[in-house]
Motif scaffolding. Structure first.
Motif: not given
Length: 92
Positions: A9-28
């Motif tokens: 659960a912690g790893m899933i939360l970390a991946v989701m946070t990474l997606l939300g904070k880093v990858i999504i703004p870069i993609a936008q």
């Protein structure tokens, strides 16, 4: 077993946070760039200013070339008009 579930659960939360904070703004940002999104006015103004400065420098370069030609012509005219008898024999 509960420790493993907590770890997953912690790893899933970390991946989701990474997606939300880093990858999504870069993609936008990349998507906006592909769409040719609005660019700030400052670089456009800077480019216009630099183009004006280049035109000014080219005009000055043209004027300088013209002055060099006139100076060369004047030097040739003066060299032709010199009186050789005034120069004297010179020393050896």
């Amino acid at each position: 077993m509960d420790g493993e579930k907590l770890l997953i659960a912690g790893m899933i939360l970390a991946v989701m946070t990474l997606l939300g904070k880093v990858i999504i703004p870069i993609a936008q940002a990349y998507a906006r760039r592909l769409d040719g999104g609005a660019r700030p006015a400052q670089p456009v103004a800077e480019v216009a200013e630099l183009e004006a400065r280049v035109r000014e420098l080219e005009a000055r370069e043209s004027r300088l070339a013209e002055l060099e030609e006139r100076m060369d012509f004047s030097e040739r005219m003066l060299a032709q008009q010199r009186d050789p008898s005034r120069l004297g024999a010179g020393e050896r």
